[in-house]
Design a protein around this motif. Structure first.
Motif, PDB file in Angstrom:
ATOM      1  N   HIS A 199      19.904  51.472  67.951  1.00  0.00           N
ATOM      2  CA  HIS A 199      19.157  50.379  67.323  1.00  0.00           C
ATOM      3  C   HIS A 199      20.143  49.362  66.766  1.00  0.00           C
ATOM      4  O   HIS A 199      21.083  49.714  66.056  1.00  0.00           O
ATOM      5  N   LEU A 200      19.931  48.088  67.105  1.00  0.00           N
ATOM      6  CA  LEU A 200      20.775  46.996  66.624  1.00  0.00           C
ATOM      7  C   LEU A 200      20.045  46.205  65.552  1.00  0.00           C
ATOM      8  O   LEU A 200      18.889  45.812  65.738  1.00  0.00           O
ATOM      9  N   LEU A 201      20.722  45.970  64.438  1.00  0.00           N
ATOM     10  CA  LEU A 201      20.267  45.031  63.407  1.00  0.00           C
ATOM     11  C   LEU A 201      21.338  43.956  63.268  1.00  0.00           C
ATOM     12  O   LEU A 201      22.486  44.263  62.928  1.00  0.00           O
ATOM     13  N   ARG A 202      20.960  42.708  63.542  1.00  0.00           N
ATOM     14  CA  ARG A 202      21.946  41.612  63.543  1.00  0.00           C
ATOM     15  C   ARG A 202      21.511  40.511  62.574  1.00  0.00           C
ATOM     16  O   ARG A 202      20.357  40.059  62.611  1.00  0.00           O
ATOM     17  N   ILE A 203      22.455  40.091  61.719  1.00  0.00           N
ATOM     18  CA  ILE A 203      22.245  38.938  60.855  1.00  0.00           C
ATOM     19  C   ILE A 203      22.867  37.732  61.558  1.00  0.00           C
ATOM     20  O   ILE A 203      24.078  37.718  61.805  1.00  0.00           O
ATOM     21  N   PRO A 204      22.067  36.735  61.931  1.00  0.00           N
ATOM     22  CA  PRO A 204      22.599  35.608  62.715  1.00  0.00           C
ATOM     23  C   PRO A 204      23.659  34.807  61.968  1.00  0.00           C
ATOM     24  O   PRO A 204      23.759  34.853  60.731  1.00  0.00           O
ATOM     25  N   MET A 243      27.013  38.324  61.919  1.00  0.00           N
ATOM     26  CA  MET A 243      27.638  37.264  62.703  1.00  0.00           C
ATOM     27  C   MET A 243      28.441  36.320  61.786  1.00  0.00           C
ATOM     28  O   MET A 243      28.326  36.391  60.553  1.00  0.00           O
ATOM     29  N   PRO A 244      29.269  35.444  62.357  1.00  0.00           N
ATOM     30  CA  PRO A 244      30.172  34.618  61.534  1.00  0.00           C
ATOM     31  C   PRO A 244      29.467  33.892  60.393  1.00  0.00           C
ATOM     32  O   PRO A 244      28.391  33.309  60.566  1.00  0.00           O
TER      33      PRO A 244
END
Length: 394
Positions: free
Chosen positions: A116-121, A150-151
């Motif tokens: 499962h991926l959780l990504r903060i843009p 993310m950056p």
């Protein structure tokens, strides 16, 4: 995905000397890593990374068999901006930095078909934490979670564990350039649970990772964070807190690798123990690499033993491969109540039981107050109070 393997020595967990003899691998960075469980011997308790662990109680996690489909349920509560996905083996960013360094982690890698991926843009600052609630329903389970900031993003992810389970869990953490990520993992399992978690993180240029481990419940809980400060100016704050009761084994093996220049690391773990057979293990390894000039790093572990029959093991290690650093150090202390503190409080009219309570709360609150989520801090203070009441009733 192509398997990356460091071939195991002829003697498991050992390395050859020029004289033909074999010696145990002591350095965390030199341990074998592989995605294939067959490359790891089944632990027998004599290996460097297992000799402080109850391998007989962890045995269910050493079998390369499929876990039950309904053993664990996962509920995610996240702001709308957070992106989610399912990652099969070979699908980026799964495996970008994670390579198993022990048998349970390798089995979890193989047996979890969809991480499962959780990504903060990029550029997003979350106003509320992301909560991942893991509930065990009895039986064997495997998991792989990827957390990606993310950056220039900012956010907090809270992993909460409860119920009964035998869980081998991998957590992969990617903190991109300029990002600030907090990861808090709370273990409040039932007394029969066995949990081995491998957290591996990379922190890029000018990024910050705050990683906090809180272990109260579970029969055997082994949470091992490994953090690489890869980019120049990167920063890691690694904190932990445990409260071990009779028969509990709570363990963390922490590895902080200063790879980039001008990196900073702060490691502080605290543990309280009460009851016969209560045990905690903390092993802290810090490696300052040859390119990590300007590094500033410090690690410490403090343990408070409340009753006879409890035991805390604390092993700090520090390797420095460059002389051009700002500072580096480590410390460890394990002891009972300070009699002078107790005397002072009692001389002010406070009963002995209440004095002991105040000392324990003050000792552990140092970590609780670093969490920065008022609701969770209140919950953990209540958990400490419950532990104290349980100890007083014994």
């Amino acid at each position: 995905m192509t398997t990356t393997t460091q071939a195991p020595s002829s003697v498991p967990g050992s390395t050859a000397h020029t004289d033909g003899a074999w010696a145990p691998i002591q350095t965390r960075s030199e341990r074998p890593r592989s995605y294939d469980p067959a490359d790891f011997e089944r632990p027998n308790g004599r290996e460097v990374n297992w000799k402080h662990s109850p391998v007989d109680r962890l045995a269910p996690l050493f079998s390369d068999v499929e876990g039950g489909a309904d053993v664990v349920t996962v509920a995610v509560s996240a702001p709308d901006a957070v992106q989610t996905a399912s990652l099969s083996v070979g699908t980026a960013p799964r495996g970008e930095i994670f390579t198993p360094e022990d048998l349970p982690a390798a089995i979890a890698w193989r047996r979890e078909p969809a991480a499962h991926l959780l990504r903060i843009p990029a550029g997003v600052e979350l106003d509320e934490p992301v909560y991942v609630d893991v509930q065990g329903h009895g039986g064997l389970a495997h998991a792989h979670l990827v957390l990606e900031a993310m950056p220039n993003s900012h956010g907090t992810v809270v992993l909460r564990h409860a119920g009964s389970v035998q869980l081998a869990q991998n957590v992969e953490i990617l903190v991109r350039e300029g990002a600030h990520l907090t990861v808090i993992t709370v273990q409040q399992w039932a007394d029969d649970s066995v949990h081995a978690a491998s957290h591996q993180a990379r922190v890029d240029r000018d990024a910050t990772l705050r990683h906090i481990v809180v272990s109260f419940g579970g029969g055997v809980v082994r949470v091992n964070p490994s953090v690489e400060l890869a980019g120049a100016g990167s920063h890691a704050q690694l904190y932990g807190m445990s409260y071990s009761d009779s028969g509990q084994h709570l363990e963390s093996q922490v590895y902080l690798f200063h790879k980039g220049r001008d990196t900073r690391g702060d490691v502080l773990y605290k543990g309280a123990l009460q009851g016969a057979g209560a045990r905690s293990v903390w092993i802290g390894d810090v490696l300052i690499g040859p390119e990590a000039v300007g590094t500033d790093s410090y690690e410490a572990n403090r343990n408070l033993v409340l009753t006879d029959g409890a035991r805390a093991e604390s092993i700090p290690n520090l390797e420095i491969e460059t002389g051009d650093i700002r500072g580096a150090g480590h410390a460890s202390a394990t002891g009972r109540f300070d009699d002078e503190q107790l005397f002072y409080l009692q001389s002010r009219g406070i009963s002995e039981d209440e004095a002991r309570r105040l000392v324990v709360i003050g000792f552990l609150s140092d970590i609780v107050q670093r969490i920065g989520i008022p609701a969770l801090e209140t919950e953990l203070h209540a958990a400490i109070e419950a532990e104290l009441q349980e100890g007083a009733a014994q």
